[in-house]
Motif scaffolding. Structure first.
Motif, PDB file in Angstrom:
ATOM      1  N   ASN A  61      33.115  43.654  42.467  1.00 13.59           N
ATOM      2  CA  ASN A  61      33.302  44.914  41.746  1.00 13.59           C
ATOM      3  C   ASN A  61      32.368  44.994  40.542  1.00 13.59           C
ATOM      4  OD1 ASN A  61      34.414  47.367  41.182  1.00 13.59           O
ATOM      5  ND2 ASN A  61      36.273  46.590  40.236  1.00 13.59           N
ATOM      6  N   GLY A 106      40.108  44.508  47.640  1.00 17.16           N
ATOM      7  CA  GLY A 106      40.122  44.266  46.193  1.00 17.16           C
ATOM      8  C   GLY A 106      39.266  43.063  45.833  1.00 17.16           C
ATOM      9  N   THR A 107      39.301  42.743  44.550  1.00 13.60           N
ATOM     10  CA  THR A 107      38.389  41.722  44.015  1.00 13.60           C
ATOM     11  C   THR A 107      39.168  40.619  43.312  1.00 13.60           C
ATOM     12  OG1 THR A 107      36.816  43.507  43.601  1.00 13.60           O
ATOM     13  CG2 THR A 107      36.404  41.417  42.471  1.00 13.60           C
ATOM     14  N   ILE A 108      38.806  39.391  43.595  1.00 11.16           N
ATOM     15  CA  ILE A 108      39.327  38.276  42.792  1.00 11.16           C
ATOM     16  C   ILE A 108      38.089  37.653  42.166  1.00 11.16           C
ATOM     17  CG2 ILE A 108      40.598  36.101  42.819  1.00 11.16           C
ATOM     18  CD1 ILE A 108      42.267  37.336  45.088  1.00 11.16           C
ATOM     19  N   LEU A 111      50.344  47.662  44.339  1.00  7.91           N
ATOM     20  CA  LEU A 111      49.592  47.011  43.258  1.00  7.91           C
ATOM     21  C   LEU A 111      48.823  48.064  42.450  1.00  7.91           C
ATOM     22  CD1 LEU A 111      47.912  44.079  45.239  1.00  7.91           C
ATOM     23  CD2 LEU A 111      50.268  44.302  44.505  1.00  7.91           C
ATOM     24  N   HIS A 112      48.798  47.917  41.179  1.00 12.65           N
ATOM     25  CA  HIS A 112      48.095  48.796  40.226  1.00 12.65           C
ATOM     26  C   HIS A 112      48.697  50.207  40.207  1.00 12.65           C
ATOM     27  CE1 HIS A 112      44.121  46.280  40.196  1.00 12.65           C
ATOM     28  NE2 HIS A 112      45.211  45.531  40.291  1.00 12.65           N
ATOM     29  N   GLU A 164      42.354  38.219  34.685  1.00 13.47           N
ATOM     30  CA  GLU A 164      41.855  38.534  36.028  1.00 13.47           C
ATOM     31  C   GLU A 164      41.628  40.025  36.228  1.00 13.47           C
ATOM     32  OE1 GLU A 164      41.981  39.542  40.337  1.00 13.47           O
ATOM     33  OE2 GLU A 164      43.330  40.225  38.773  1.00 13.47           O
ATOM     34  N   GLU A 165      42.557  40.822  35.732  1.00  8.18           N
ATOM     35  CA  GLU A 165      42.484  42.257  35.992  1.00  8.18           C
ATOM     36  C   GLU A 165      41.302  42.918  35.294  1.00  8.18           C
ATOM     37  OE1 GLU A 165      44.049  43.534  38.262  1.00  8.18           O
ATOM     38  OE2 GLU A 165      46.015  42.625  38.497  1.00  8.18           O
ATOM     39  N   ASP A 178      51.524  41.382  41.799  1.00  8.01           N
ATOM     40  CA  ASP A 178      50.148  41.108  41.348  1.00  8.01           C
ATOM     41  C   ASP A 178      50.189  40.622  39.928  1.00  8.01           C
ATOM     42  OD1 ASP A 178      47.428  41.094  40.969  1.00  8.01           O
ATOM     43  OD2 ASP A 178      47.138  43.243  41.118  1.00  8.01           O
ATOM     44  N   HIS A 194      47.012  34.449  38.361  1.00  8.52           N
ATOM     45  CA  HIS A 194      46.888  35.089  37.044  1.00  8.52           C
ATOM     46  C   HIS A 194      48.213  35.747  36.670  1.00  8.52           C
ATOM     47  CE1 HIS A 194      46.668  39.391  38.314  1.00  8.52           C
ATOM     48  NE2 HIS A 194      46.223  38.865  39.446  1.00  8.52           N
ATOM     49  N   GLU A 251      40.025  41.477  52.318  1.00  9.27           N
ATOM     50  CA  GLU A 251      40.712  42.197  51.245  1.00  9.27           C
ATOM     51  C   GLU A 251      39.703  43.127  50.587  1.00  9.27           C
ATOM     52  OE1 GLU A 251      42.772  43.802  48.868  1.00  9.27           O
ATOM     53  OE2 GLU A 251      44.029  42.192  49.649  1.00  9.27           O
ATOM     54  N   ARG A 268      32.660  48.853  44.540  1.00 13.02           N
ATOM     55  CA  ARG A 268      33.094  47.602  45.198  1.00 13.02           C
ATOM     56  C   ARG A 268      31.933  47.078  46.024  1.00 13.02           C
ATOM     57  NH1 ARG A 268      38.212  45.672  43.308  1.00 13.02           N
ATOM     58  NH2 ARG A 268      39.099  47.534  42.404  1.00 13.02           N
ATOM     59  N   ASP A 322      46.665  35.835  45.632  1.00  7.66           N
ATOM     60  CA  ASP A 322      46.589  37.031  44.782  1.00  7.66           C
ATOM     61  C   ASP A 322      46.139  38.223  45.621  1.00  7.66           C
ATOM     62  OD1 ASP A 322      46.373  38.770  42.673  1.00  7.66           O
ATOM     63  OD2 ASP A 322      44.442  37.998  41.995  1.00  7.66           O
ATOM     64  N   CYS A 323      46.833  38.459  46.706  1.00 12.25           N
ATOM     65  CA  CYS A 323      46.474  39.584  47.584  1.00 12.25           C
ATOM     66  C   CYS A 323      47.710  39.870  48.450  1.00 12.25           C
ATOM     67  CB  CYS A 323      45.247  39.243  48.432  1.00 12.25           C
ATOM     68  SG  CYS A 323      45.104  37.539  48.960  1.00 12.25           S
TER      69      CYS A 323
END
Ligand SMILES: CC(C)C[C@H](N)C(=O)NCC(=O)O
Length: 471
Positions: free
Chosen positions: A203, A409-411, A437-438, A157-158, A123, A90, A407, A333, A186-187
């Motif tokens: 998420n 986080g979320t994809i 990231l973020h 994606e975000e 990211d 993304h 991971e 999450r 993407d991680c």
């Protein structure tokens, strides 16, 4: 020649980072459209068969609609004797402002001590570019690609990959029919050791709005006479998670499978320096003091995070105001072993829970709860040949074995890819463990970018050697 390549690679990342493709800010939507066109143009110039796929419109919380950024699909090679991989990435980013505490302009890629700083650098713009450079490397050497390569690059994606599920379903029997494997980068790594990722958390992102008086009020003139929306909101937020990290919403913890002995052993075997982790994020105490508990709560237990309150006074200075309407933003999450039907039930449960907590306050204010992102968790089989091929490629490029990690986080689209196409997925990160990231000062190191590109080149070769029977 290597220096020339590395300079031109940096210029390209600089151009991409300069586009403020923030998918969460509707004002930036024209930038996001420009970003998708830039990606399409690049792939077209390389000789790919490229499409900008219209995925319709997005409905905003206020009922307005907005055109979604098109999805870029591209194809290089169409040789039926070869495997076909589909690379997903993304090019939208999280919000970033210099005033947030960045040391450099977030949209002006800046190199300091071998690190390339800019929003989206890690990211996910540099990893997407690294895959593009991998294809370019084969082309520059006049070598045939060892596999057919397809790209799916999106711009939402975000914020939950709005519209992409439907596009994948619509193209399941066309664009995706010949795809054998899906690769996502993407991680990030867990440490300085390269990694292969086999799970992501899901998420569910909520807005909880409390509305009271018809306009903001002077806190001296009206304070003590009205039931303040912010007090109500803080009160209900405080019932989500305890100070020791225990989720207080009934039903969530009960739905999670306990850590198995095999998982315990896997986590125990991972080299992970807790002190280094603490230093990296700048805290002197973590929620858990042993490695296995910490990794387990990072990857395979759910958690609640409170992100912000819209409508609250947050500027510098001392405005003495009672905000009339405040909207909290928080997310839960979800973890891979939570059944999606259970998650759906929990979302309903969650809304009921907040309303019941709110009702106990006997407040005259109005509460409205909406879920704005619902993204499922994902888990892969690490015994799949894709992972074996990944280990070989990592050994070739980095001369070490990778960590097998999950991971936190979320994809959002990973699970859809798996469920709709039935194909196996691997996540092969090249981002560093400290890329931010973020956060402020997001970066991608020059080392990870270049070695990561080499890894992708090697990986395409390894995948080409997977025996035909594996799906
Ligand atoms: C580390 C994540 C998987 C990276 C991903 N691009 C992301 O940020 N997804 C959204 C999220 O909130 O996890």
């Amino acid at each position: 020649q290597i220096i020339e390549i590395s300079i031109s690679v940096k210029i390209m990342l600089r151009d991409w980072v300069a586009i403020e493709s923030d998918s969460s800010n509707v004002q930036k939507r024209p930038e996001l459209h420009r970003m998708m066109e830039t990606v399409a143009q690049k792939l077209q110039l390389m000789g790919g068969t490229v499409q900008l796929v219209d995925i319709g419109e997005q409905e905003l919380p206020d009922g307005q609609t907005l055109e979604l950024p098109k999805v870029v699909t591209a194809q290089f090679g169409n040789d039926s004797s070869k495997h076909t991989v589909c690379i997903y990435g993304h090019v939208d980013v999280q919000p970033a402002k210099l005033e947030d505490g960045w040391a450099t302009d977030p949209y002006n890629l800046t190199e300091i001590n071998g690190n390339l700083y800019g929003r989206g650098a890690s990211d996910n713009k540099a990893p997407v570019l690294a895959w593009i450079h991998a294809v370019e490397a084969y082309q520059a050497l006049s070598m045939d690609l060892p596999v057919n390569v397809k790209f799916v690059i999106e711009g939402m994606e975000e914020t939950g990959s709005n519209g992409l599920d439907a596009m994948i379903m619509a193209q399941r029997d066309t664009f995706f029919s010949e795809v054998d494997y899906i690769i996502i980068s993407d991680c990030g790594w867990l440490s300085r050791r390269p990694a292969l990722t086999y799970g992501t958390r899901g998420n569910c992102y909520f807005f909880a709005e409390v509305e009271g008086p018809k306009q903001d009020l002077h806190s001296g003139v009206y304070g003590g006479t009205v039931i303040e929306p912010m007090t109500d909101l803080i009160g209900i937020l405080d019932t989500l998670i305890s100070p020791s990290g225990k989720i207080l919403i009934p039903g969530i913890r009960e739905a999670v499978a306990p850590l198995s002995d095999e998982e315990w052993k896997m986590y125990q075997d991972i080299q992970f320096d807790m002190d280094n982790y603490k230093n990296k994020i700048g805290v002197n105490q973590l929620m858990y003091s042993n490695k296995v508990d910490l990794l387990a709560h990072m990857w395979r237990y759910p958690t609640v995070s409170i992100h912000g309150i819209e409508g609250a006074f947050s500027d510098p200075g001392t405005k003495t105001v009672i905000p009339a309407k405040v909207t909290a933003k928080f997310s839960i999450r979800q973890v891979p072993d939570m059944d999606p039907a259970m998650v759906k039930k929990q979302v309903k449960y969650m809304k009921n829970y907040l309303h019941s907590v709110f009702a106990k306050r006997k407040s005259p204010n109005k509460l409205k709860v909406t879920m704005v992102i619902g993204a499922k968790p994902w888990l892969a089989d690490t015994h799949h040949p894709l992972y074996e091929a990944g280990k070989v490629a990592i050994k070739r490029v980095f001369n070490m074995d990778p960590d097998l990690i999950r991971e936190g986080g979320t994809i959002p689209i990973a699970r859809t890819f798996q469920d709709v196409t039935g194909k196996s997925i691997i996540m092969m990160p090249i981002g560093g463990f400290d890329d931010g990231l973020h956060s402020q000062n997001e970066k991608m190191s020059r080392y990870n970018y270049i070695e990561g590109t080499k890894l992708f080149i090697a990986y395409l070769n390894e995948v080409s050697q997977i025996k035909r029977t594996s799906v």
